[in-house]
Enzyme design. Structure first.
Site, mmCIF file in Angstrom:
data_model
loop_
_atom_site.group_PDB
_atom_site.id
_atom_site.type_symbol
_atom_site.label_atom_id
_atom_site.label_comp_id
_atom_site.label_asym_id
_atom_site.label_seq_id
_atom_site.Cartn_x
_atom_site.Cartn_y
_atom_site.Cartn_z
ATOM 1 C CG HIS A 65 24.793 -64.820 34.379
ATOM 2 N ND1 HIS A 65 25.479 -63.798 33.767
ATOM 3 C CD2 HIS A 65 25.225 -65.962 33.774
ATOM 4 C CE1 HIS A 65 26.272 -64.302 32.831
ATOM 5 N NE2 HIS A 65 26.146 -65.610 32.819
ATOM 6 C CG HIS A 67 26.900 -69.102 33.675
ATOM 7 N ND1 HIS A 67 26.321 -68.805 32.466
ATOM 8 C CD2 HIS A 67 26.212 -70.148 34.193
ATOM 9 C CE1 HIS A 67 25.317 -69.657 32.256
ATOM 10 N NE2 HIS A 67 25.230 -70.465 33.291
ATOM 11 C CG ASP A 69 31.903 -66.912 31.907
ATOM 12 O OD1 ASP A 69 30.949 -67.527 32.443
ATOM 13 O OD2 ASP A 69 31.761 -66.228 30.872
ATOM 14 C CG HIS A 70 29.589 -63.839 33.808
ATOM 15 N ND1 HIS A 70 29.283 -62.761 33.014
ATOM 16 C CD2 HIS A 70 29.668 -64.903 32.964
ATOM 17 C CE1 HIS A 70 29.161 -63.149 31.757
ATOM 18 N NE2 HIS A 70 29.401 -64.453 31.696
ATOM 19 C CG HIS A 123 22.701 -66.850 29.699
ATOM 20 N ND1 HIS A 123 23.254 -67.645 28.733
ATOM 21 C CD2 HIS A 123 23.684 -66.668 30.635
ATOM 22 C CE1 HIS A 123 24.512 -67.927 29.054
ATOM 23 N NE2 HIS A 123 24.801 -67.346 30.206
ATOM 24 C CG ASP A 147 27.024 -64.368 29.348
ATOM 25 O OD1 ASP A 147 27.754 -63.394 29.096
ATOM 26 O OD2 ASP A 147 27.463 -65.452 29.786
ATOM 27 C CG HIS A 185 31.081 -63.669 26.540
ATOM 28 N ND1 HIS A 185 32.157 -64.476 26.867
ATOM 29 C CD2 HIS A 185 30.147 -63.904 27.485
ATOM 30 C CE1 HIS A 185 31.872 -65.175 27.965
ATOM 31 N NE2 HIS A 185 30.662 -64.840 28.365
HETATM 32 FE FE FE Z 1 29.573 -65.773 30.076
HETATM 33 ZN ZN ZN Z 2 26.769 -67.000 31.191
#
Ligand code: FE
Ligand code: ZN
Length: 274
Positions: A65, A67, A69-70, A123, A147, A185
């Site tokens: 996805h 985001h 942090d990915h 998400h 996530d 995570h």
């Molecule tokens: Fe994340």
């Molecule tokens: Zn995420």
């Protein structure tokens, strides 16, 4: 590492690159080959350090996805290694070579690995997961779910709706129970504290909470999990279970009228749980 009841034995071809505070970037490697794939590389430097250390070369990236942090490391890793990048069709992410939806097959010939794409919106609007029947000599199936499903929990519903998220989790819950769950995570301890509040008399939940607490005390990873373990201890896969329904009823002040309503009440509770 001692044997754990709720953390399956490590997979010989998958290792974790820790990033930021609590992200895991999964590194997929077939023994004897320098070619590797990574899942959700939020941090290019962390991936680069792991590749340099072992003399590896990056041939594929899998994204779940959009985001930061990915996907934050994609641009730099593309410039450095020119990997083939797979990602969700229904999200806006730069640098994707193959845009994937439910049922697509992702073939990584360098790794002799084939993965099937599963749509898991909730998400984010276009979140996907990757499922592999097996990888290398280990017979266990593997799931990379970003996530969406976490060990003991699930992602926040940012772009989707509770019915969507529950349907996504139901799809993952229907995978073989021995499927290893590689989420993105290390949230397991706080998830299990919440699970114990939802199901205070569930022996499996309490035993897993104790195990996870002792693992985290010595800095041990609690991921991967397995679908079968999640079915026994993750409240978000248990919204048809009597104890979870009872907890949802307490939050709502009345009996929930559907599993979606149970799920939504539990998810909202988790958002404010400390
Ligand atoms: Fe994340
Ligand atoms: Zn995420």
């Amino acid at each position: 590492m001692m044997t754990r009841q709720f953390t399956p034995a490590a997979h010989p071809c998958v290792s974790a690159i820790p990033a930021f505070d609590d992200n895991y970037i999964w590194l997929l490697r077939k023994p004897g080959s320098p070619c590797v794939a990574v899942v959700d590389p939020g941090d290019a430097d962390a991936v680069d350090a792991a590749l340099q250390r072992d003399g590896l070369t990056l041939t594929s990236i899998l994204l779940t996805h959009h985001h930061r942090d990915h996907v934050g490391g994609v641009e730099a890793l593309r410039a450095r290694y020119a990997p083939k990048v797979f990602g969700p069709r229904h999200e806006t992410i730069d640098g994707i070579d193959q845009r994937c939806i439910e049922g697509d097959e992702v073939l990584l010939p360098e790794l002799e690995l084939a993965l099937r794409v599963i749509d898991v919106p909730g998400h984010t609007g276009g979140h996907i997961s990757y499922f592999a029947q097996t990888f290398g000599a280990d017979p266990r199936p593997l799931l990379f779910c970003g996530d969406t499903l976490f060990a003991g929990g699930c992602g926040r519903i940012f772009e989707g709706t509770p019915p969507q998220m529950l349907a996504s989790l139901d799809k993952l819950a229907a995978l073989p129970p021995e499927t290893l769950v590689f989420c993105a995570h290390e949230y397991t301890l706080s998830n299990l504290k919440f699970a114990a509040a939802v199901e205070p008399s569930c022996d499996d939940v309490l035993a897993r909470l104790a195990e996870v607490a002792s693992q985290r005390e010595i800095g041990e990873a609690t991921v991967p999990s397995a679908i079968g373990i999640e079915l026994r201890t993750n409240p978000f896969l248990r919204s048809r279970d009597g104890a979870v329904i009872a907890s949802a009823a307490q939050r709502l002040g009345r009996a929930p009228t559907s599993s979606v309503e149970t799920f939504a009440a539990i998810r909202e509770w988790k958002n404010v749980f400390r």
